[in-house]
Scaffold this active site. Sequence first.
Site, PDB file in Angstrom:
ATOM      1  N   HIS A 131       4.483  21.623 -10.495  1.00 27.05           N
ATOM      2  CA  HIS A 131       4.312  20.208 -10.867  1.00 27.05           C
ATOM      3  C   HIS A 131       5.572  19.688 -11.562  1.00 27.05           C
ATOM      4  O   HIS A 131       6.092  18.622 -11.204  1.00 27.05           O
ATOM      5  CB  HIS A 131       3.095  20.087 -11.787  1.00 27.05           C
ATOM      6  CG  HIS A 131       2.766  18.704 -12.203  1.00 27.05           C
ATOM      7  ND1 HIS A 131       1.715  17.997 -11.662  1.00 27.05           N
ATOM      8  CD2 HIS A 131       3.334  17.880 -13.125  1.00 27.05           C
ATOM      9  CE1 HIS A 131       1.658  16.799 -12.240  1.00 27.05           C
ATOM     10  NE2 HIS A 131       2.630  16.702 -13.130  1.00 27.05           N
ATOM     11  N   GLU A 132       6.069  20.436 -12.549  1.00 30.37           N
ATOM     12  CA  GLU A 132       7.243  19.978 -13.302  1.00 30.37           C
ATOM     13  C   GLU A 132       8.503  20.001 -12.438  1.00 30.37           C
ATOM     14  O   GLU A 132       9.360  19.119 -12.556  1.00 30.37           O
ATOM     15  CB  GLU A 132       7.434  20.799 -14.579  1.00 30.37           C
ATOM     16  CG  GLU A 132       6.257  20.750 -15.543  1.00 30.37           C
ATOM     17  CD  GLU A 132       5.738  19.362 -15.872  1.00 30.37           C
ATOM     18  OE1 GLU A 132       6.545  18.413 -15.976  1.00 30.37           O
ATOM     19  OE2 GLU A 132       4.516  19.220 -16.033  1.00 30.37           O
ATOM     20  N   HIS A 135       8.648  16.879 -10.537  1.00 27.44           N
ATOM     21  CA  HIS A 135       9.158  15.785 -11.371  1.00 27.44           C
ATOM     22  C   HIS A 135      10.686  15.777 -11.372  1.00 27.44           C
ATOM     23  O   HIS A 135      11.309  14.717 -11.277  1.00 27.44           O
ATOM     24  CB  HIS A 135       8.669  15.915 -12.817  1.00 27.44           C
ATOM     25  CG  HIS A 135       7.339  15.297 -13.076  1.00 27.44           C
ATOM     26  ND1 HIS A 135       7.053  13.979 -12.815  1.00 27.44           N
ATOM     27  CD2 HIS A 135       6.205  15.819 -13.606  1.00 27.44           C
ATOM     28  CE1 HIS A 135       5.810  13.717 -13.166  1.00 27.44           C
ATOM     29  NE2 HIS A 135       5.272  14.821 -13.647  1.00 27.44           N
TER      30      HIS A 135
END
Length: 163
Positions: A131-132, A135
Amino acid sequence: MTVREIRVFGDPVLRTKADPVDPASPATAALVQDLLDTVQVPGRAGVAACQIGTAQAAFSFLVDGRLGYVLNPRIDEVRGEPELVDEGCLSVPDLGFPTPRHPWCRVIGVDLDGAELVLEGEGLMAQMLQHEMAHLDGKLYLQALERGTRAVAMEAVRNAPWY
């Protein structure tokens, strides 16, 4: 302690690919401290630098009681076929959708001293890492959703009070 405001869907910084950081820079050390402070708000597993307004290659995490950060990370390896896991995002508040994620992930980066840092794990750790990293590529988890789910998610975003 500086808990920074989380940027939400629609903010251009969330769509910007992160620039590498200089681990030795005082500005990087300040960014790391803000990331660590910001991720410690209850209910948070990870915070990428873009979520606090700067397109820099850094994120913090708090998973299973382990607090940390990584600079200039890259995904080194994922294992297993993607599985649907319930996922949300601080930048898309109050919404969550089944998101395909590999069950295991390893990320390699550096710390503030420039020493190699290896983060790996399964379950929530693997999910947070993927997820990060998205980003830092300028992507939100909504872009990883399966087509039908993505349509439902985008309608929910358009109807959200914060949008």
